[in-house]
Design a protein around this motif. Structure first.
Motif, PDB file in Angstrom:
ATOM      1  N   GLU B 196       0.971  -1.260   0.087  1.00 18.27           N
ATOM      2  CA  GLU B 196      -0.310   0.092   0.027  1.00 18.27           C
ATOM      3  C   GLU B 196       0.785   1.358   0.062  1.00 18.27           C
ATOM      4  O   GLU B 196       0.512   2.338  -0.738  1.00 18.27           O
ATOM      5  CB  GLU B 196      -1.001  -0.021   1.219  1.00 18.27           C
ATOM      6  CG  GLU B 196      -2.215  -0.942   1.025  1.00 18.27           C
ATOM      7  CD  GLU B 196      -2.929  -0.616  -0.205  1.00 18.27           C
ATOM      8  OE1 GLU B 196      -3.187   0.496  -0.354  1.00 18.27           O
ATOM      9  OE2 GLU B 196      -3.171  -1.479  -0.887  1.00 18.27           O
ATOM     10  N   THR B 199       1.701   2.160  -3.306  1.00 19.28           N
ATOM     11  CA  THR B 199       0.703   2.369  -4.466  1.00 19.28           C
ATOM     12  C   THR B 199       0.454   3.764  -4.671  1.00 19.28           C
ATOM     13  O   THR B 199      -0.081   4.475  -3.832  1.00 19.28           O
ATOM     14  CB  THR B 199      -0.710   1.702  -3.977  1.00 19.28           C
ATOM     15  OG1 THR B 199       0.015   0.332  -3.749  1.00 19.28           O
ATOM     16  CG2 THR B 199      -1.674   1.591  -5.038  1.00 19.28           C
ATOM     17  N   THR B 201      -1.593   7.234  -6.137  1.00 21.22           N
ATOM     18  CA  THR B 201      -3.088   7.476  -6.389  1.00 21.22           C
ATOM     19  C   THR B 201      -3.550   6.573  -7.583  1.00 21.22           C
ATOM     20  O   THR B 201      -4.864   6.156  -7.669  1.00 21.22           O
ATOM     21  CB  THR B 201      -3.250   8.956  -6.439  1.00 21.22           C
ATOM     22  OG1 THR B 201      -2.596   9.558  -5.456  1.00 21.22           O
ATOM     23  CG2 THR B 201      -4.734   9.363  -6.484  1.00 21.22           C
ATOM     24  N   SER B 202      -2.797   6.977  -8.651  1.00 19.99           N
ATOM     25  CA  SER B 202      -3.614   6.397  -9.888  1.00 19.99           C
ATOM     26  C   SER B 202      -3.800   4.929  -9.758  1.00 19.99           C
ATOM     27  O   SER B 202      -4.797   4.546 -10.752  1.00 19.99           O
ATOM     28  CB  SER B 202      -2.457   6.957 -11.115  1.00 19.99           C
ATOM     29  OG  SER B 202      -1.228   6.163 -11.098  1.00 19.99           O
ATOM     30  N   ARG B 203      -2.842   4.074  -8.906  1.00 19.20           N
ATOM     31  CA  ARG B 203      -3.376   2.700  -8.903  1.00 19.20           C
ATOM     32  C   ARG B 203      -4.083   2.437  -7.786  1.00 19.20           C
ATOM     33  O   ARG B 203      -4.058   1.253  -7.063  1.00 19.20           O
ATOM     34  CB  ARG B 203      -1.951   1.921  -9.125  1.00 19.20           C
ATOM     35  CG  ARG B 203      -1.513   1.739 -10.518  1.00 19.20           C
ATOM     36  CD  ARG B 203      -0.336   0.832 -10.499  1.00 19.20           C
ATOM     37  NE  ARG B 203       0.974   1.300  -9.903  1.00 19.20           N
ATOM     38  CZ  ARG B 203       1.731   0.502  -8.988  1.00 19.20           C
ATOM     39  NH1 ARG B 203       1.033  -0.110  -8.456  1.00 19.20           N
ATOM     40  NH2 ARG B 203       2.785   1.319  -8.514  1.00 19.20           N
ATOM     41  N   THR B 204      -4.599   3.620  -6.918  1.00 17.55           N
ATOM     42  CA  THR B 204      -5.339   3.136  -5.858  1.00 17.55           C
ATOM     43  C   THR B 204      -6.664   2.605  -6.285  1.00 17.55           C
ATOM     44  O   THR B 204      -7.499   3.065  -7.012  1.00 17.55           O
ATOM     45  CB  THR B 204      -5.808   4.294  -4.871  1.00 17.55           C
ATOM     46  OG1 THR B 204      -4.239   4.807  -4.501  1.00 17.55           O
ATOM     47  CG2 THR B 204      -6.543   3.947  -3.753  1.00 17.55           C
ATOM     48  N   ARG B 205      -7.200   1.404  -5.574  1.00 20.10           N
ATOM     49  CA  ARG B 205      -8.280   0.991  -6.095  1.00 20.10           C
ATOM     50  C   ARG B 205      -9.084   0.779  -4.653  1.00 20.10           C
ATOM     51  O   ARG B 205      -8.355   0.696  -3.748  1.00 20.10           O
ATOM     52  CB  ARG B 205      -8.375  -0.451  -6.514  1.00 20.10           C
ATOM     53  CG  ARG B 205      -7.407  -0.425  -7.956  1.00 20.10           C
ATOM     54  CD  ARG B 205      -8.321  -0.254  -9.182  1.00 20.10           C
ATOM     55  NE  ARG B 205      -7.631  -0.108 -10.249  1.00 20.10           N
ATOM     56  CZ  ARG B 205      -7.064   1.207 -10.390  1.00 20.10           C
ATOM     57  NH1 ARG B 205      -6.800   2.220  -9.698  1.00 20.10           N
ATOM     58  NH2 ARG B 205      -5.992   0.972 -11.705  1.00 20.10           N
ATOM     59  N   PRO B 208     -11.719  -4.742  -1.447  1.00 21.32           N
ATOM     60  CA  PRO B 208     -12.774  -5.612  -2.101  1.00 21.32           C
ATOM     61  C   PRO B 208     -14.030  -5.300  -0.972  1.00 21.32           C
ATOM     62  O   PRO B 208     -13.998  -5.165   0.220  1.00 21.32           O
ATOM     63  CB  PRO B 208     -12.209  -6.948  -1.726  1.00 21.32           C
ATOM     64  CG  PRO B 208     -10.678  -6.784  -1.279  1.00 21.32           C
ATOM     65  CD  PRO B 208     -10.696  -5.017  -0.970  1.00 21.32           C
ATOM     66  N   PRO B 222     -10.301   7.993  -7.142  1.00 24.07           N
ATOM     67  CA  PRO B 222      -9.597   8.458  -6.202  1.00 24.07           C
ATOM     68  C   PRO B 222      -8.799   9.601  -6.345  1.00 24.07           C
ATOM     69  O   PRO B 222      -8.190  10.166  -7.556  1.00 24.07           O
ATOM     70  CB  PRO B 222      -8.505   7.362  -5.999  1.00 24.07           C
ATOM     71  CG  PRO B 222      -8.218   6.714  -7.430  1.00 24.07           C
ATOM     72  CD  PRO B 222      -9.597   6.867  -7.857  1.00 24.07           C
TER      73      PRO B 222
END
Lengths: 225, 432
Positions: B196, B199, B201-205, B208, B222
């Motif tokens: 984390e 990671t 912002t652009s790859r923050t998901r 689940p 995000p």
């Protein structure tokens, strides 16, 4: 990697699979957001109806949580009640107001304030700058970078204001100076100075990052041709 | 991927759309609080014990404590810095945890508005417990923050509000930990912290989807990574630490505490250290403390009256001890000079093993104008009736002509402007 499913995800996708912790009453205090009907899945269908299963199921139907949950809360309420009885021995109505007000002040007062301010910030920055072409596949929208370089110092400054509001607003009045021999008017200019330093540092960092990103683009440019 | 078992109840869209909310993020904040809040509670309990409340009603601002005082013990004089460190940790840690507490509340806000508001009897009790938990925590933070800034707007005396409020909070906290700890540990394992922290912002998901009710059903794109959110909260704590801690460390560090109530010294020179209450603020002046001042030392039916000159003629001792306040600020060690308390006990017949002493200031009003000290405090050779500090006579604001200084005692137990010492007594007019 952050999107990978957790290795031991509790709420597995298979509802009939008898999830591993359905028998673990220890954590069934979980405040499930799944809604009322969702709780019934906690009663595993395949389990043979043992002699103790029926009362346990009945308890859960009536109470909605495990017996451990009830036990823990009753023990907790006993201690809380004993202390609250003493807490409320003064001006009980005002103390209750303070206590309940304290529970709600973040969710009902602070959240609308900072949520609204954040929304305005996004609107303002969105209007102010068109989306520049991204610097690269990994780079996020530059407007978001602008927002965050305002957001972070603003958050820090407002946090200091929140914590030290009584000092900054000189709420203790002359009492502070009279008892401590210190100057009560020092806090407001100091807070303003700290705020200015925070915004200046964030601005410098932003400029530095933009400059480095631009340099990287310039360097990467010819090799990509 | 976890597909929710049933579709959302209606087309109603939750306003909580942050893609960062989820059990993992909540659990990270929860873990920090799980370490920090018990430490706050424990240092708070120690702070109460430091007043020796079970010794005398004048020491005890919460006489109705009942079983909540079960742990009280005779407060030691060793190590002399314990109270100073304890209060510094209590107040500074409390201030530093403010952003973490707010972040935790932000992360679980969808739960407050979850529908239906009450699903079952168990759920109703759970929500009541959460009211005690959140109300108790913020009540404690509010009263603490206001008290250290001398803003006494809370409804009553600080001591009972903060002490009983802490127990209400802690009762709810214990249940919360017992019921939520397994879920917290599970959630912490659901994402890798180190991944984390790499990671952007652009790859923050979003986390689940699960049954926690925290993960947004319709997450927005995000605008900040989890790394960014954790970093922002951590930076908040760090900033508060920087502008606060110096008031408890003292020396050159005091000036770094630019927003803390005691981030400056009131002066320079031997008496330039922190003052809790000036003489003027408690309406004392030369008429009370000038040439007419006398010290009465009593025990049983014996008593002796001493002038300042007679005290100065007794054997003088030195002690290097700090002043540490319940409000968290403290000074570094000051060089006190004066008469040992046990030597004063000797004047009224306690040649060996002196008992405790009831100390009265000439101050006519205000709390802690009289305190009771235990025998261990009187017998400590560093415990003085100080006449001088840092090589000069006490200033009026530091207790001229004579003040008590006891190792490891809370600041207000070091009575200033002392007028009477009654050995063997613990209260006004009590039999010695």
């Amino acid at each position: 990697m952050s999107t990978a499913p957790p290795p031991d995800d509790p709420g597995g996708p298979d509802p009939t699979g008898g999830s591993g912790d359905s028998g673990d009453s220890g954590d069934s205090g979980d405040d499930s957001g799944g809604g009322g009907p969702g709780r019934t899945r906690q009663t595993p269908a395949p389990r043979p109806p043992g002699p103790r299963a029926r009362p346990a199921r009945l308890f859960r139907t009536l109470y909605g949580e495990s017996p451990f949950h009830l036990l823990a809360l009753l023990a907790s309420f006993a201690l809380c009640g004993y202390a609250a009885d003493r807490l409320l021995q003064g001006d009980w109505w005002a103390i209750t107001e303070w206590f309940v007000g304290a529970a709600l002040i973040h969710d009902l007062v602070l959240v609308p304030l900072y949520g609204g301010a954040d929304w305005l910030l996004h609107r303002g920055v969105g209007k102010w700058g068109r989306a520049a072409p991204p610097d690269g596949p990994e780079r996020s929208d530059p407007r978001i970078a602008v927002v965050n370089h305002i957001r972070v110092p603003a958050f820090l400054s407002l946090l200091l204001l929140l914590v030290y509001w009584p000092s900054i607003a000189q709420r203790a009045g002359g009492y502070y100076a009279a008892t401590t021999r210190l100057d009560a008017s020092a806090f407001l200019p100091r807070w303003l100075l700290v705020t200015a330093v925070l915004f200046a540092a964030s601005g410098l960092l932003f400029a530095l990052r933009r400059w480095r990103a631009a340099a990287r683009t310039r360097r990467a440019g010819p090799t990509q041709e | 991927m976890n597909v929710p078992r049933r579709p959302p109840r209606s087309a109603w869209r939750s306003p909580w759309r942050s893609p960062l909310r989820g059990p993992w993020l909540t659990s990270v904040f929860g873990l920090v609080l799980l370490c920090g809040l018990p430490l706050l509670f424990l240092t708070g309990l120690l702070s109460y014990a430091a007043y020796n409340p079970d010794l005398s009603p004048v020491n005890d601002k919460t006489p109705a404590k009942g079983l909540l005082g079960f742990y009280l013990f005779s407060w030691p004089t060793h190590p002399y810095w314990l109270y100073r460190v304890n209060q510094g940790v209590h107040v500074t840690l409390g201030i530093v945890l403010v952003p973490v507490l707010l972040a935790k509340l932000w992360s679980v806000i969808p739960k407050l508005f979850a529908l239906p508001p009450v699903r079952s009897l168990g759920h109703a009790l759970d929500r009541l417990s959460l009211l005690l938990l959140v109300g108790g925590a913020l009540f404690e933070f509010l009263t603490g923050l206001l008290n250290v800034q001398l803003d006494y707007v809370f409804p009553g005396s600080f001591y009972p509000l903060h002490f009983y409020g802490a127990w209400v909070f802690f009762g709810a906290f214990l249940a919360h930990v017992a019921l939520r700890l397994p879920r917290m540990l599970r959630a912490l394992r659901s994402l890798d912290l180190r991944a984390e922290l790499r990671t952007p912002t652009s790859r923050t998901r979003p986390e689940p989807r699960d049954d926690s009710g925290l993960v947004a059903t319709a997450p927005a794109a995000p605008t900040m990574s989890r790394r960014g959110a954790l970093g922002m909260v951590g930076l908040g704590s760090l900033t508060l630490l920087v502008v606060t801690a110096g008031q408890s460390i003292g020396g050159p560090w005091r000036r770094t505490a630019v927003l803390a109530p005691r981030g400056r010294n009131p002066g320079t020179g031997p008496d330039g250290f922190q003052i809790n209450k000036t003489a003027a603020s408690v309406h004392l002046d030369d008429r009370d403390l000038g040439a007419a001042w006398r010290l009465t030392v009593a025990a049983g039916d014996r008593h002796v009256t001493l002038t300042l000159g007679e005290l100065q003629a007794m054997t003088q001792y030195r002690s290097a001890l700090p002043i540490a306040c319940v409000e968290g600020w403290s000074t570094q060690d000051q060089a006190w000079e004066g008469v040992r308390l046990r030597d004063l006990a000797r004047l009224v017949g306690h040649a060996t093993d002196p008992p405790g002493v009831f100390v009265q200031s000439v101050q006519r009003s205000g709390s802690f104008r009289a305190v009771a000290l235990r025998a261990n405090q009187v017998r400590d050779p560093r415990a003085l009736l100080a006449l001088r500090v840092n090589g000069a006579p006490l200033s009026l604001d530091h207790g001229y002509p004579a003040r008590v200084i006891v190792p490891n005692a809370p600041g207000v137990m070091n009575t200033k402007w002392v007028g009477r010492l009654t050995f063997g007594a613990t209260d006004f007019g009590s039999p010695a």
